[in-house]
Design a protein around this motif. Structure first.
Motif: not given
Length: 881
Positions: A635-637, A554-560, A361-362, A646-647
């Motif tokens: 925490e949600f992801w 999302w499967r992987f969140t790379s920006e937020y 988990y990234a 990934g977060s």
């Protein structure tokens, strides 16, 4: 144990000619630095004419001492010609610098010994950007790409003694526009001209950074002299890696100018007893690939942080001709396997990194350039920021594509610290030109950078660009005529799924490639089918509540992300006292690059908390607001694992002092978000969540083995009186997210025997392993704005302990996000922005050279309730201007 396999392959890439073998004494390759004697002058206009036909320098020209590597802005600052670019609104006053041309000059001494060498090459590792290079008044190169080196044969041009080296940098935008004018499609695609030269686009300003489009020799320059042969590259190709064995093909690419009979030897291993292998070789003119197959029994594998150690293997390659060593090259790498798993499942298609067979988990953040002027970045700054990432339980950083390829020090530290790198190629948010010349240029760039960096085990993904795929329909592109729109899309596919993808597959085949971020690799998406990575800007840019994150699977969140102000000490570095009367003062707005960002922070502040009592309180409360926003998403992801894997929040660092999305400010000071990240990225996380009237307690574990733990859930009033308590043993499943208990909120009403005001209580959850709390969390039952926190009377006790001091804090009531500060004293604090549960002490360790009395006199404690009390100083009120 290492074993050299019996086969040693020799691949010879020959040129179309053969040089005679001349019996001369072999000599070592030598690098002669060109890092002294540089001077700089401003040209009369934009420098375009000078770049085509230079005017010889005159005696009355105003030349300034210059530093190489460096840039124009730093040289002007060093010579006292401009003020601090970061102070107040000086940025706007310095825009003239990019609108004129500049010339660098030095003298290169060529000795008879140097001139006698067979090859004399002038090497620039980085020129920023479009320029013309002259040697002894002869034009020898016209670079326009800062991301690739420039190697120039100067043997015919050098003469004995002093040689005049000059580099003319025209105004960057003028140079870019000149290139754009040669593209017949430019008038129809309206591609931003700055994209026609390969220059870091953040220099032209971003929504977190200033505009300082500088020029200069920003990487080392030197003469490289050699005779018969030199080592061009060494690559440890990891053919297959497992815990049982690793098969590595060590490739030594050797460039020869004639037929050479020599010896190539290698030493390799982990410790001071390396293994040694050597081979007799016959080199032909051109590039010769010498391959040593190596087998490592039971290798020590490189793991991401949190999953194991990061052992580094060293490979030393020597090239000899007769008894003379021509060159020696050392590389380092960690042995690991990496896969980007893209499997169909019930939610769509997965996007998860698998390292050494472990689905990771990234957890991390996006990294931008560390300074507006790269040559100011020190090794110490790299280490501090990246160590801070590791200390916050991160295992990945994403190197954003609008900056520049980083220095070797950056990647070495990521290797050492176990920080995986999601690596954008340097294309950010702009449509790229589609000319054939441009495509060739970016292929050379990618080949150079991937070759340079491919031995770093930390790099686990090459990503084509930042948001360029999304740009297909942004900024009016969707309204272009169909033929033009189709043309730019064809160019995009050719470049990012053609040129760059095939280059990566050839140069660094063991590392996955991804065309863009965000991207689904061109798959159609729906609520029921998600694939690839995503940038979620519904919060902040979309203006929605933080809870909106929880609608996005999302499967992987790379920006937020979410913005905050830096702390007061940092704000004081770029402001005068009169600038600190309001977050909307002219200077505060000048250090906010996201338009009306300061007003948006205030709008969210009113939505969640109210109006802070004064300017310092607003800075503090903005950091808590930011941290709470990102915490909801992170925490949600993590609770969504394995659906989400990934977060990466935007962003880890700053390039100047500014209000931004960073969790660490320009001076390396941790914001509240960095401390929060250490908690929400903990290897084992307890995360309470309200779901349809039920309080669910999730346990998320990144551990690879099962564990026993104890859960302590309490529903309390703010004074500490307990409404309900649940204590239970839980089994932690490896690499999982599990609900370990559910508590209907209606039970609280029934147990209390009277109507319970949900705004008067909160949930506290703690998870302990072996008697030690490994994760804790709190939860409100109503929106934050409805909570009326009591003003705490926090007690503190400071005692000497080990290499510093222990500070113990207690409060009779809930104290949220307590900030511990010591004025201008330099301190390193083990934790901050902590929640104090009623009558439950919290110990914080402080490292400092300050004396105990100084700490006691300077300590200041601020809780969230304190920030919204009555102001004690009318001058500190925020007020609007």
């Amino acid at each position: 144990m290492f074993r050299g396999r019996t086969l040693c392959s020799l691949i010879v890439l020959m040129t179309a000619f053969t040089l005679p073998c001349v019996a001369t004494e072999a000599r070592r390759l030598e690098r002669i630095p060109i890092n002294s004697g540089w001077t700089l002058r401003q040209l009369q206009d934009d420098g375009m004419a000078e770049s085509q036909s230079p005017t010889p320098p005159k005696e009355n020209d105003k030349w300034l001492p210059a530093v190489v590597p460096g840039d124009v802005h730093l040289d002007l600052l060093r010579n006292g010609k401009i003020p601090d670019p970061f102070y107040r609104d000086n940025e706007a006053k310095l825009q003239w610098i990019e609108k004129v041309g500049w010339e660098y000059r030095t003298s290169v001494e060529a000795t008879p010994a140097t001139l006698a060498r067979e090859h004399i090459e002038l090497v620039f590792e980085g020129l920023d950007t479009a320029c013309t290079v002259y040697l002894n008044d002869k034009r020898i190169e016209t670079p326009n790409n800062m991301f690739r080196p420039w190697r120039i044969d100067v043997k015919p041009t050098l003469h004995r003694g002093a040689n005049d080296l000059r580099i003319v940098f025209p105004a960057p935008m003028k140079a870019a526009e000149a290139v754009a004018e040669r593209d017949p499609w430019h008038s129809r695609t309206h591609t931003d001209p700055k994209g026609y030269i390969r220059k870091a686009v953040y220099e032209f300003g971003w929504d977190w950074g200033p505009r300082f489009a500088t020029s200069g020799v920003y990487r080392p320059a030197y003469l490289e002299v050699w005779d018969d042969a030199r080592i061009d590259d060494v690559f440890a190709e990891q053919v297959d890696v497992s815990a049982a064995s690793a098969h590595v093909d060590l490739h030594a690419d050797i460039l020869a100018s004639k037929v050479v009979k020599g010896i190539v030897s290698i030493r390799y291993g982990l410790n001071d007893k390396p293994f040694h292998v050597e081979r007799l070789v016959t080199l032909s003119p051109g590039v010769n690939r010498i391959t040593f197959p190596i087998e490592v029994d039971h290798p020590q594998l490189w793991y991401p942080s949190g999953y194991g150690a990061q052992p580094i293997y060293h490979f030393d390659v020597s090239l000899k001709e007769k008894a003379t060593e021509l060159e020696r090259r050392e590389i380092k790498t960690g042995l690991r396997s990496v896969v980007l798993r893209r499997d169909l499942d019930q939610w769509g298609r997965s996007f998860e990194f698998v390292v050494n067979g472990i689905p990771i988990y990234a957890k991390g953040a996006d990294v931008i350039p560390f300074d507006s002027f790269p040559n100011r970045v020190t090794d110490a700054k790299y280490r501090h920021i990246l160590q801070s990432a590791k200390d916050a339980n991160m295992n990945m950083v994403r190197l954003w594509g609008g900056g520049y390829y980083e220095t070797d020090e950056f990647y070495d530290l990521c290797d050492e610290l176990g920080l995986m790198v999601f690596h954008d190629l340097m294309f950010g948010n702009n449509w790229q030109p589609g000319t054939y010349e441009f495509k060739q240029d970016i292929q050379h760039e990618a080949e150079y950078q991937m070759t340079r960096l491919r031995n770093h085990p930390s790099i686990v993904l090459w990503d084509g660009n930042n948001e360029t795929e999304d740009l297909r329909d942004w900024n009016g592109n969707g309204q272009l005529p169909p033929a033009v729109h189709e043309r730019i899309w064809q160019d995009y596919l050719t470049e990012f799924s053609g040129v760059l993808a095939t280059t990566e597959a050839r140069v660094d085949p063991e590392v996955p490639y991804w065309p863009s971020t965000p991207s689904a690799d061109y798959e159609e998406l729906s609520d029921a089918y998600q694939s690839g990575d995503n940038h979620d800007w519904s919060v902040w840019h979309g203006g929605v509540d933080f809870s909106e994150y929880e609608k996005h699977h999302w499967r992987f969140t790379s920006e937020y992300g979410f913005q905050s102000f830096p702390e007061l000490k940092t704000v004081e570095s770029f402001t005068a006292p009169e600038d600190r009367t309001s977050i909307l003062s002219d200077v505060m707005k000048a250090h906010q690059k996201n338009g009306s960002g300061n007003s948006l922070i205030r709008e969210y502040m009113h939505r969640y908390y109210g109006e802070p009592k004064d300017f310092p309180s607003f800075l503090y409360a903005s950091q808590v607001l930011q941290a709470e926003a990102v915490k909801v998403g992170a925490e949600f992801w993590r609770r969504e694992r394995p659906r989400s894997m990934g977060s990466l929040y935007w962003q880890l660092n700053d390039c100047w002092p500014v209000a931004s999305w960073s969790s660490i400010d320009y001076y390396g000071r941790w914001k509240a978000l960095q401390y929060y990240a250490r908690r929400f990225y903990a290897p084992v996380l307890i995360s309470p969540h309200l779901e349809n009237g039920v309080l669910s307690a999730y346990v998320v574990s990144d551990k690879t083995t099962p564990q026993k733990a104890e859960l302590n859930l309490r529903i309390m009033h703010f004074d500490g009186s307990v409404v309900k308590q649940v204590t239970q043993l839980v089994d932690l499943l490896p690499l999982s997210s599990t609900v370990v208990t559910r508590l209907p909120v209606s039970e609280l009403q029934e147990q209390s025997g009277k109507k319970l005001d949900p705004a008067s209580v909160f949930a506290s959850v703690e998870l302990s392993i072996g008697g030690k709390v490994v994760s804790s969390n709190t939860l409100y039952f109503v929106p934050t704005k409805q909570i009326k926190l009591p003003v705490p009377n926090i007690q503190s006790q400071l005692t000497k302990s080990g290499d510093g001091y222990d500070l113990v804090l207690t409060s009779p009531v809930l104290a949220k996000s307590v900030l511990v500060a010591f004025g201008n004293l330099e301190t390193e604090i083990s934790d901050n922005y902590v929640d104090l549960l009623p009558n439950q002490p919290v110990k914080i360790h402080i490292k400092t050279s300050a004396m105990e009395g100084q700490l006691k006199s300077q300590v200041k404690l601020t809780s969230l309730a304190d920030a919204f009390g009555p102001s004690t100083n009318d001058e500190d009120k925020i007020g609007k201007r």
